[in-house]
Motif scaffolding. Structure first.
Motif, PDB file in Angstrom:
ATOM      1  N   LEU A 148      15.017  17.923   6.564  1.00 25.83           N
ATOM      2  CA  LEU A 148      14.970  19.378   6.762  1.00 25.83           C
ATOM      3  C   LEU A 148      16.341  19.890   7.230  1.00 25.83           C
ATOM      4  CD1 LEU A 148      11.484  19.587   8.491  1.00 25.83           C
ATOM      5  CD2 LEU A 148      12.075  20.704   6.331  1.00 25.83           C
ATOM      6  N   GLN A 149      16.989  19.097   8.067  1.00 23.24           N
ATOM      7  CA  GLN A 149      18.320  19.483   8.564  1.00 23.24           C
ATOM      8  C   GLN A 149      19.376  19.305   7.472  1.00 23.24           C
ATOM      9  OE1 GLN A 149      19.326  17.818  12.429  1.00 23.24           O
ATOM     10  NE2 GLN A 149      21.483  17.702  11.863  1.00 23.24           N
ATOM     11  N   PHE A 150      19.350  18.145   6.799  1.00 21.81           N
ATOM     12  CA  PHE A 150      20.387  17.829   5.815  1.00 21.81           C
ATOM     13  C   PHE A 150      20.397  18.827   4.667  1.00 21.81           C
ATOM     14  CE2 PHE A 150      21.882  14.921   2.239  1.00 21.81           C
ATOM     15  CZ  PHE A 150      23.215  14.981   2.616  1.00 21.81           C
ATOM     16  N   LEU A 151      19.214  19.227   4.201  1.00 18.58           N
ATOM     17  CA  LEU A 151      19.131  20.132   3.044  1.00 18.58           C
ATOM     18  C   LEU A 151      18.811  21.571   3.450  1.00 18.58           C
ATOM     19  CD1 LEU A 151      17.462  17.841   0.355  1.00 18.58           C
ATOM     20  CD2 LEU A 151      19.876  18.376   0.704  1.00 18.58           C
ATOM     21  N   ASN A 152      19.076  21.887   4.721  1.00 16.73           N
ATOM     22  CA  ASN A 152      19.084  23.277   5.205  1.00 16.73           C
ATOM     23  C   ASN A 152      17.747  24.005   5.129  1.00 16.73           C
ATOM     24  OD1 ASN A 152      21.919  23.022   3.299  1.00 16.73           O
ATOM     25  ND2 ASN A 152      22.134  23.269   5.501  1.00 16.73           N
ATOM     26  N   ASN A 153      16.627  23.262   5.097  1.00 13.53           N
ATOM     27  CA  ASN A 153      15.364  24.008   5.040  1.00 13.53           C
ATOM     28  C   ASN A 153      15.028  24.638   6.383  1.00 13.53           C
ATOM     29  OD1 ASN A 153      13.514  24.300   2.571  1.00 13.53           O
ATOM     30  ND2 ASN A 153      12.080  24.303   4.280  1.00 13.53           N
ATOM     31  N   GLN A 154      15.724  24.240   7.455  1.00 16.71           N
ATOM     32  CA  GLN A 154      15.577  24.935   8.749  1.00 16.71           C
ATOM     33  C   GLN A 154      15.914  26.419   8.591  1.00 16.71           C
ATOM     34  OE1 GLN A 154      13.752  23.052  10.751  1.00 16.71           O
ATOM     35  NE2 GLN A 154      14.917  23.445  12.597  1.00 16.71           N
ATOM     36  N   GLN A 155      16.853  26.691   7.676  1.00 15.68           N
ATOM     37  CA  GLN A 155      17.316  28.076   7.487  1.00 15.68           C
ATOM     38  C   GLN A 155      16.554  28.806   6.377  1.00 15.68           C
ATOM     39  OE1 GLN A 155      20.046  25.453   7.483  1.00 15.68           O
ATOM     40  NE2 GLN A 155      19.732  25.705   9.675  1.00 15.68           N
ATOM     41  N   ASN A 156      15.511  28.185   5.833  1.00 19.50           N
ATOM     42  CA  ASN A 156      14.781  28.766   4.694  1.00 19.50           C
ATOM     43  C   ASN A 156      13.669  29.674   5.209  1.00 19.50           C
ATOM     44  OD1 ASN A 156      13.819  29.315   2.153  1.00 19.50           O
ATOM     45  ND2 ASN A 156      12.869  27.314   1.843  1.00 19.50           N
ATOM     46  N   GLN A 157      13.898  30.995   5.161  1.00 20.42           N
ATOM     47  CA  GLN A 157      12.943  31.934   5.748  1.00 20.42           C
ATOM     48  C   GLN A 157      12.599  33.071   4.796  1.00 20.42           C
ATOM     49  OE1 GLN A 157      14.018  33.211   9.667  1.00 20.42           O
ATOM     50  NE2 GLN A 157      14.823  31.199  10.247  1.00 20.42           N
ATOM     51  N   LYS A 158      11.433  33.636   5.011  1.00 23.13           N
ATOM     52  CA  LYS A 158      10.958  34.770   4.209  1.00 23.13           C
ATOM     53  C   LYS A 158      12.031  35.850   4.169  1.00 23.13           C
ATOM     54  CE  LYS A 158       7.114  38.067   4.045  1.00 23.13           C
ATOM     55  NZ  LYS A 158       5.844  38.465   4.697  1.00 23.13           N
ATOM     56  N   GLY A 159      12.316  36.329   2.966  1.00 23.56           N
ATOM     57  CA  GLY A 159      13.322  37.380   2.801  1.00 23.56           C
ATOM     58  C   GLY A 159      14.727  36.838   2.656  1.00 23.56           C
ATOM     59  N   HIS A 160      14.973  35.628   3.139  1.00 18.54           N
ATOM     60  CA  HIS A 160      16.298  34.985   3.022  1.00 18.54           C
ATOM     61  C   HIS A 160      16.120  33.528   2.605  1.00 18.54           C
ATOM     62  CE1 HIS A 160      18.196  38.426   4.955  1.00 18.54           C
ATOM     63  NE2 HIS A 160      17.201  38.394   5.827  1.00 18.54           N
ATOM     64  N   PRO A 161      15.573  33.280   1.417  1.00 16.52           N
ATOM     65  CA  PRO A 161      15.306  31.894   1.032  1.00 16.52           C
ATOM     66  C   PRO A 161      16.589  31.093   0.861  1.00 16.52           C
ATOM     67  CG  PRO A 161      14.873  33.382  -0.813  1.00 16.52           C
ATOM     68  CD  PRO A 161      15.152  34.252   0.386  1.00 16.52           C
ATOM     69  N   ASN A 162      16.555  29.840   1.349  1.00 11.98           N
ATOM     70  CA  ASN A 162      17.656  28.892   1.130  1.00 11.98           C
ATOM     71  C   ASN A 162      17.187  27.915   0.050  1.00 11.98           C
ATOM     72  OD1 ASN A 162      19.217  26.361   1.421  1.00 11.98           O
ATOM     73  ND2 ASN A 162      20.180  27.417   3.134  1.00 11.98           N
ATOM     74  N   GLU A 163      17.925  27.854  -1.040  1.00 13.23           N
ATOM     75  CA  GLU A 163      17.465  27.105  -2.215  1.00 13.23           C
ATOM     76  C   GLU A 163      17.863  25.628  -2.214  1.00 13.23           C
ATOM     77  OE1 GLU A 163      18.943  29.222  -5.599  1.00 13.23           O
ATOM     78  OE2 GLU A 163      17.904  31.095  -5.071  1.00 13.23           O
ATOM     79  N   ASN A 164      18.582  25.185  -1.198  1.00 13.07           N
ATOM     80  CA  ASN A 164      19.149  23.840  -1.237  1.00 13.07           C
ATOM     81  C   ASN A 164      18.075  22.756  -1.384  1.00 13.07           C
ATOM     82  OD1 ASN A 164      21.261  22.090  -1.300  1.00 13.07           O
ATOM     83  ND2 ASN A 164      21.691  22.139   0.891  1.00 13.07           N
ATOM     84  N   PHE A 165      17.078  22.763  -0.493  1.00  8.91           N
ATOM     85  CA  PHE A 165      16.045  21.734  -0.558  1.00  8.91           C
ATOM     86  C   PHE A 165      15.257  21.825  -1.864  1.00  8.91           C
ATOM     87  CE2 PHE A 165      11.582  20.544  -0.024  1.00  8.91           C
ATOM     88  CZ  PHE A 165      11.741  19.187   0.205  1.00  8.91           C
ATOM     89  N   ALA A 166      14.854  23.030  -2.241  1.00 12.04           N
ATOM     90  CA  ALA A 166      14.047  23.219  -3.455  1.00 12.04           C
ATOM     91  C   ALA A 166      14.763  22.658  -4.686  1.00 12.04           C
ATOM     92  CB  ALA A 166      13.731  24.705  -3.648  1.00 12.04           C
ATOM     93  N   ARG A 167      16.065  22.878  -4.746  1.00 15.16           N
ATOM     94  CA  ARG A 167      16.853  22.398  -5.890  1.00 15.16           C
ATOM     95  C   ARG A 167      16.909  20.864  -5.910  1.00 15.16           C
ATOM     96  NH1 ARG A 167      20.046  25.021  -9.061  1.00 15.16           N
ATOM     97  NH2 ARG A 167      20.171  26.802  -7.629  1.00 15.16           N
ATOM     98  N   GLU A 168      17.249  20.260  -4.759  1.00 17.67           N
ATOM     99  CA  GLU A 168      17.388  18.800  -4.733  1.00 17.67           C
ATOM    100  C   GLU A 168      16.037  18.106  -4.898  1.00 17.67           C
ATOM    101  OE1 GLU A 168      20.172  18.420  -5.295  1.00 17.67           O
ATOM    102  OE2 GLU A 168      21.443  19.703  -4.072  1.00 17.67           O
TER     103      GLU A 168
END
Length: 460
Positions: A148-168
């Motif tokens: 979760l930390q390595f692929l930034n899903n900690q920062q993945n929030q409603k309205g501001h999605p972080n796509e890093n984890f989803a992509r990998e």
């Protein structure tokens, strides 16, 4: 092909090689029996528990520069302890197959963060599930603080999605490029909003307020999907079974994919609902696994190379730091993959400088840096002998590695020829250059050091 050769090949791929005494005991086994025994030996799970404190969970206060330096030193100590605990386990365990597969998943789920406690946790998830269910492992990995930390899903929030984890998740962990769209990545990222870990406890937690619970369209399906739904949809596509089977084929069989064999593997994997054990049993019991073209053709990874040496010669290290130096020199430091895609492997392990180091390393570990290629030194050459002794003393002081030669040599049957020893130690068939080199050696010990210092020893 002899049964002994098949058993030797199986142990080279499903583990880190076989010792003389074990091959002698097992050479009359069928492949199926050997496979059963390998699984039985790997049934027990031995987690690594060297680290007991998570430094990140200490109360956060304004720290002085000295305190920051001390904490960084503690982190470095933890990094080293974790690395050495695993390389020791790889080198000594009877559960070869479990550790060999843990090494595969360690690279598949590449993760490189500054928290050794979370890395130990992730490593144990991979070890626990290494021969279990891939879907279960993926979910646990995805919810681990390290990932979760390595692929930034900690920062993945409603309205501001972080796509890093989803992509990998799709590109590297499951279905592979070409089997999803950019729209799928965006919608998947929305589904994983709210997946996080608690900074005070280090435990996975789902944060409903951070989760986007609106409708999403992913791979042609629409619904109020959450992360688990996305994973189920990805696994419903057989391309996921093909992607993992291809990677495993290249790890266990041949770096050049065989479409027909991979298709057979994918069928087994998909029909078993992504159970890893039936897939591995299918590979190790297939006639094609033992084809000549699949024997002695893979380049050992640096960790496989070191582990194989350590196991074969019962090596102990008074200065274990040298094991990390070896890993760095050869280009594979455990828990430090180069990027999110992991180590590329295959022929990428070898270039002109790394091959030179690899061929020199066995003589450094086994004979204080000396390879006696002729077996004949002029006793009158005092200057030469003095320089050799000085070189050996320097290596002994630096490396402090002790192979158990007595134990190793005792395992070799008395009537074994030098050529038979070479055939046992090397996976590829012997070529004239190796045969000539072996025949020149002065004694059995010199023979063995020369064998493990050949380019052929780099192959499994």
């Amino acid at each position: 092909m002899s049964n002994a050769r098949n058993i030797k090949h199986l142990y080279a791929r499903a583990g880190f090689g076989i010792r003389f005494e074990d091959l002698h005991d097992h050479e009359n086994w069928s492949a199926n029996k050997a496979v059963r025994k390998l699984f039985k030996a790997s049934a027990d799970i031995h987690p690594i528990t060297i680290l007991t404190e998570n430094i990140d969970l200490r109360p956060q206060t304004n720290k002085t520069d000295e305190e920051k330096i001390r904490i960084q030193e503690e982190r470095n100590t933890q990094d080293k302890a974790l690395n050495l605990a695993w390389i020791t386990q790889l080198s000594t365990t009877d559960a070869q197959l479990r550790e060999k597969m843990t090494l595969f998943w360690h690279n598949h789920f590449a993760c490189n963060i500054g928290n050794a406690y979370y890395e130990q946790q992730l490593n144990n998830i991979e070890r626990e599930n290494a021969l279990g269910n891939f879907k279960t492992m993926l979910l646990q990995v995805s919810q681990s603080p390290g990932m979760l930390q390595f692929l930034n899903n900690q920062q993945n929030q409603k309205g501001h999605p972080n796509e890093n984890f989803a992509r990998e998740l799709m590109e590297l962990f499951t279905i592979g490029r070409g089997n999803y769209t950019e729209h799928d990545v965006k919608e998947s990222a929305r589904a994983f909003t709210g997946w996080a870990y608690d900074g005070k406890t280090g435990d996975y937690t789902f944060r409903p307020k951070a989760h986007d619970d609106g409708p999403k369209t992913f791979m042609g399906q629409t619904g109020n999907f959450c992360g688990e739904d996305i994973i189920e949809i990805i696994f419903s596509h057989k391309k996921t079974a093909e992607f993992i089977s291809t990677k495993l084929y290249r790890y266990l069989v041949n770096d050049v994919p065989d479409a027909e064999h991979i298709s057979q593997m994918a069928n087994v994997f998909y029909k078993s609902n992504y159970e890893i054990k039936p897939l591995l049993e299918f590979v190790f019991q297939s006639n094609w696994f033992y084809d000549d073209k699949n024997i002695g053709n893979l380049v050992k990874s640096p960790v496989e190379f070191l582990t194989g040496l350590n196991r074969q010669f019962y090596i102990t290290y008074q200065n274990p730091d040298v094991l990390m130096q070896f890993q760095r020199t050869l280009g594979q430091l455990l828990f430090r993959p180069p990027n999110v895609a992991g180590w590329p492997g295959g022929k990428n392990w070898i270039d002109s400088s790394s091959l030179m180091y690899r061929m020199k390393m066995p003589s450094i570990i086994l004979n204080a840096g000396v390879i006696d290629f002729t077996g004949k030194v002029d006793p009158g050459d005092e200057a030469y002998l003095a320089s050799v002794r000085k070189q050996q003393m320097n290596v002994i002081k630096r490396v402090q590695a002790q192979p158990n030669w007595n134990k190793f040599l005792k395992e070799i049957p008395e009537d074994t020829s030098k050529i038979q020893i070479a055939e046992f130690m090397l996976e590829p068939k012997l070529n004239p250059a190796v045969i000539a080199q072996v025949n020149q050696a002065a004694n059995i010990k010199d023979t063995i050091i020369q064998i493990v210092s050949t380019p052929e020893y780099q192959l499994c």
